[in-house]
Design an enzyme around this catalytic site. Sequence first.
Site, PDB file in Angstrom:
ATOM      1  CE  LYS A 169      21.306  73.133  26.603  1.00 15.11           C
ATOM      2  NZ  LYS A 169      20.708  72.727  25.296  1.00 15.11           N
ATOM      3  CE  LYS A 189      25.568  55.595  27.814  1.00 18.34           C
ATOM      4  NZ  LYS A 189      26.373  55.207  26.623  1.00 18.34           N
ATOM      5  CE  LYS A 203      10.242  71.436  26.160  1.00 22.46           C
ATOM      6  NZ  LYS A 203      10.568  72.595  27.019  1.00 22.46           N
ATOM      7  CD  GLU A 259      13.812  72.076  29.036  1.00 26.25           C
ATOM      8  OE1 GLU A 259      12.791  72.595  28.545  1.00 26.25           O
ATOM      9  OE2 GLU A 259      14.821  71.776  28.347  1.00 26.25           O
ATOM     10  CG  ASN A 307      14.468  76.498  29.108  1.00 31.15           C
ATOM     11  OD1 ASN A 307      15.515  76.695  28.487  1.00 31.15           O
ATOM     12  ND2 ASN A 307      13.710  75.444  28.893  1.00 31.15           N
ATOM     13  NE  ARG A 334      12.995  80.324  27.393  1.00 29.86           N
ATOM     14  CZ  ARG A 334      12.301  79.277  27.003  1.00 29.86           C
ATOM     15  NH1 ARG A 334      10.999  79.252  27.195  1.00 29.86           N
ATOM     16  NH2 ARG A 334      12.862  78.239  26.416  1.00 29.86           N
ATOM     17  CB  VAL A 371       5.974  77.530  24.988  1.00 29.70           C
ATOM     18  CG1 VAL A 371       4.739  77.301  24.123  1.00 29.70           C
ATOM     19  CG2 VAL A 371       7.020  78.350  24.238  1.00 29.70           C
TER      20      VAL A 371
HETATM   21  P1  ADP Z   1       9.922  76.049  25.804  1.00 24.44           P
HETATM   22  O1  ADP Z   1      11.190  75.524  26.380  1.00 24.44           O
HETATM   23  O2  ADP Z   1       9.268  77.162  26.532  1.00 24.44           O
HETATM   24  O3  ADP Z   1       9.032  74.991  25.382  1.00 24.44           O
HETATM   25  P2  ADP Z   1      10.889  76.487  23.202  1.00 24.44           P
HETATM   26  O4  ADP Z   1      12.101  75.634  23.246  1.00 24.44           O
HETATM   27  O5  ADP Z   1       9.760  76.099  22.349  1.00 24.44           O
HETATM   28  O6  ADP Z   1      10.400  76.828  24.628  1.00 24.44           O
HETATM   29  O7  ADP Z   1      11.332  77.956  22.858  1.00 24.44           O
HETATM   30  C1  ADP Z   1      10.457  79.023  23.009  1.00 24.44           C
HETATM   31  C2  ADP Z   1      10.755  80.018  21.966  1.00 24.44           C
HETATM   32  O8  ADP Z   1      12.045  80.527  22.160  1.00 24.44           O
HETATM   33  C3  ADP Z   1      10.720  79.459  20.575  1.00 24.44           C
HETATM   34  O9  ADP Z   1      10.228  80.459  19.733  1.00 24.44           O
HETATM   35  C4  ADP Z   1      12.175  79.140  20.309  1.00 24.44           C
HETATM   36  O10 ADP Z   1      12.423  79.154  18.929  1.00 24.44           O
HETATM   37  C5  ADP Z   1      12.848  80.268  21.031  1.00 24.44           C
HETATM   38  N1  ADP Z   1      14.183  79.988  21.587  1.00 24.44           N
HETATM   39  C6  ADP Z   1      14.472  79.330  22.714  1.00 24.44           C
HETATM   40  N2  ADP Z   1      15.786  79.348  22.961  1.00 24.44           N
HETATM   41  C7  ADP Z   1      16.353  80.032  21.969  1.00 24.44           C
HETATM   42  C8  ADP Z   1      17.697  80.417  21.655  1.00 24.44           C
HETATM   43  N3  ADP Z   1      18.733  80.113  22.428  1.00 24.44           N
HETATM   44  N4  ADP Z   1      17.903  81.114  20.536  1.00 24.44           N
HETATM   45  C9  ADP Z   1      16.875  81.443  19.752  1.00 24.44           C
HETATM   46  N5  ADP Z   1      15.602  81.139  19.998  1.00 24.44           N
HETATM   47  C10 ADP Z   1      15.337  80.445  21.085  1.00 24.44           C
HETATM   48  P1  ADP Z   2      17.318  73.056  24.067  1.00 24.70           P
HETATM   49  O1  ADP Z   2      18.188  74.006  24.822  1.00 24.70           O
HETATM   50  O2  ADP Z   2      17.423  73.197  22.603  1.00 24.70           O
HETATM   51  O3  ADP Z   2      15.932  73.016  24.598  1.00 24.70           O
HETATM   52  P2  ADP Z   2      17.840  70.585  25.522  1.00 24.70           P
HETATM   53  O4  ADP Z   2      19.178  70.316  26.096  1.00 24.70           O
HETATM   54  O5  ADP Z   2      16.769  71.016  26.446  1.00 24.70           O
HETATM   55  O6  ADP Z   2      17.994  71.635  24.350  1.00 24.70           O
HETATM   56  O7  ADP Z   2      17.356  69.305  24.729  1.00 24.70           O
HETATM   57  C1  ADP Z   2      16.237  69.368  23.871  1.00 24.70           C
HETATM   58  C2  ADP Z   2      15.742  67.961  23.593  1.00 24.70           C
HETATM   59  O8  ADP Z   2      16.781  67.168  22.990  1.00 24.70           O
HETATM   60  C3  ADP Z   2      15.348  67.164  24.829  1.00 24.70           C
HETATM   61  O9  ADP Z   2      14.018  67.430  25.217  1.00 24.70           O
HETATM   62  C4  ADP Z   2      15.511  65.739  24.324  1.00 24.70           C
HETATM   63  O10 ADP Z   2      14.443  65.332  23.503  1.00 24.70           O
HETATM   64  C5  ADP Z   2      16.747  65.846  23.471  1.00 24.70           C
HETATM   65  N1  ADP Z   2      17.981  65.578  24.238  1.00 24.70           N
HETATM   66  C6  ADP Z   2      18.779  66.497  24.827  1.00 24.70           C
HETATM   67  N2  ADP Z   2      19.822  65.922  25.454  1.00 24.70           N
HETATM   68  C7  ADP Z   2      19.681  64.593  25.265  1.00 24.70           C
HETATM   69  C8  ADP Z   2      20.441  63.432  25.650  1.00 24.70           C
HETATM   70  N3  ADP Z   2      21.573  63.526  26.330  1.00 24.70           N
HETATM   71  N4  ADP Z   2      19.982  62.206  25.259  1.00 24.70           N
HETATM   72  C9  ADP Z   2      18.845  62.090  24.541  1.00 24.70           C
HETATM   73  N5  ADP Z   2      18.098  63.134  24.149  1.00 24.70           N
HETATM   74  C10 ADP Z   2      18.495  64.376  24.489  1.00 24.70           C
HETATM   75 MG    MG Z   3      15.326  72.522  26.488  1.00 23.99          MG
END
Ligand code: ADP
Ligand code: ADP
Ligand code: MG
Length: 459
Positions: A117, A202, A237, A275, A291, A293, A296
Amino acid sequence: MTISSVLIANRGEIAVRINRAAKALGLRVIQVFSDADADSMAVRLADDSVRIGPPAAKKSYLNIAAVVAAAKAAGADAVHPGYGFLAENADFAEAVIAAGMVFVGPSPDAIRLLGDKVAARRLAELAGVPTVPGSGGRIADLAEAKAIALKIGFPVMIKAAAGGGGRGIRIVASLEELERQFPQASAEALAAFGDGGLYLEKLIARARHVEVQILGDGKNVVHCFERECSLQRRRQKVWEEGPSVALPADVRERLCLSAVALGRAAGYSGAGTVEYLYDDVSGDFYFIEVNTRIQVEHPVTEMITGLDLVEEMLKIAGGAPLSVRQEQIRLSGHAIECRINAEDPARDFMPWPGQIERLVIPEGAGIRFDTALYEGYHVPPFYDSLLGKLIVHGSDRADCLAKLRSALAGFELFGIPTTLPLHAALAADPDVAAGAFHTRFLETWLETAFSAGSAKEVA
Ligand code: ADP
Ligand code: ADP
Ligand code: MG
């Protein structure tokens, strides 16, 4: 197509989804399964299936050697990883390629680059995509974390460079909290992701989560507009929709083009999602991650564009160029997806595996249910609790919501508790109807507006 068979390295609804797309293209489908999934719908629908190990994911769906050996033994030309499990594992993609097969997704280098990231943030900056104010790279130590936090201002988020699935993120409001949380976050990230690397961002308060679907063939990249996924619980989500009600047309245009610029900079191939957080007061958007891939919530995009993203992925993997040009991709109407999980909303969303006693899926124009369920199926306790996704398409958002309410009212899924009552309550909520939400809305709403007991009556 230069591929004539594909192995599905996944389970559940996404395995069934990939199976259908592959069959539509005339491919032979090979399905891997753990001992917990011998009776699964994905296995039933496959031409061939291969056992890869015991129920524990580490010994089956996460076992690179077992999955690659199964694919080789079955004579698969390609491997589709779905989401979760090995989908964003560059070593897996490399092992598939080294064994002489096609990995359905971007190159291992692109997965590695965008999956980190921090590296992805840097690439976004180079491509002119606005990022959340934060650290330039990985943070070396607490002293550096403190200096950066003071510069960007509290509250900040500590995030794991290798994080995903809503995990590896902490909100920190003060220097004292940062001192306490930073070492913990690093140790946890190392344990959970095998990489203790951290960065700071932030906290963007009251932001909306918007994300752009992209497709690339290694040469060209197009976008398929955005989805909004602001209704989240624990940063995961729960409900997704498209297009976002919050985006003015000019912002949508800039947002989508920024995702294309980033995809081009990465030489992107396959389906991916960029995202962002969007501040609907200032009109600013900020990149958060990619992402690499299928996502979902990809059906939302399929409903509003008419594209089949999984078919596109398979065709691109077979060496075909993108089948659509940007100007051919158009938005039509509105779609909403509800994630239906085997969890009890009345017991703090405790996962609840068990037997499906009765299943009546609502039907009708614009209603889709992606699932691997059947009556009598026993949901195993070993994996993600997602049971299925209800996706509804309407001519506009109001029409979509009305259809969604009626679809949810007609849904019968008995035997185990599910999140259906939560969705029925959300679909009836005036703030949701007005599109007045942000990423922390649902958690507050769950504490105030929602009671699982009364929601059961709604449902
Ligand atoms: P999307 O971004 O497609 O909405 P999610 O964040 O819900 O996806 O993740 C999709 C699936 O992948 C979930 O089952 C989540 O737990 C899993 N997942 C995503 N990233 C990771 C990770 N880095 N390590 C383990 N599981 C992950
Ligand atoms: P993941 O890899 O677990 O999906 P993300 O970086 O996509 O993590 O962040 C997941 C969620 O966390 C975002 O959809 C948002 O709700 C929250 N989030 C992430 N970064 C921030 C930020 N800088 N400020 C506020 N909310 C955040
Ligand atoms: Mg994310």
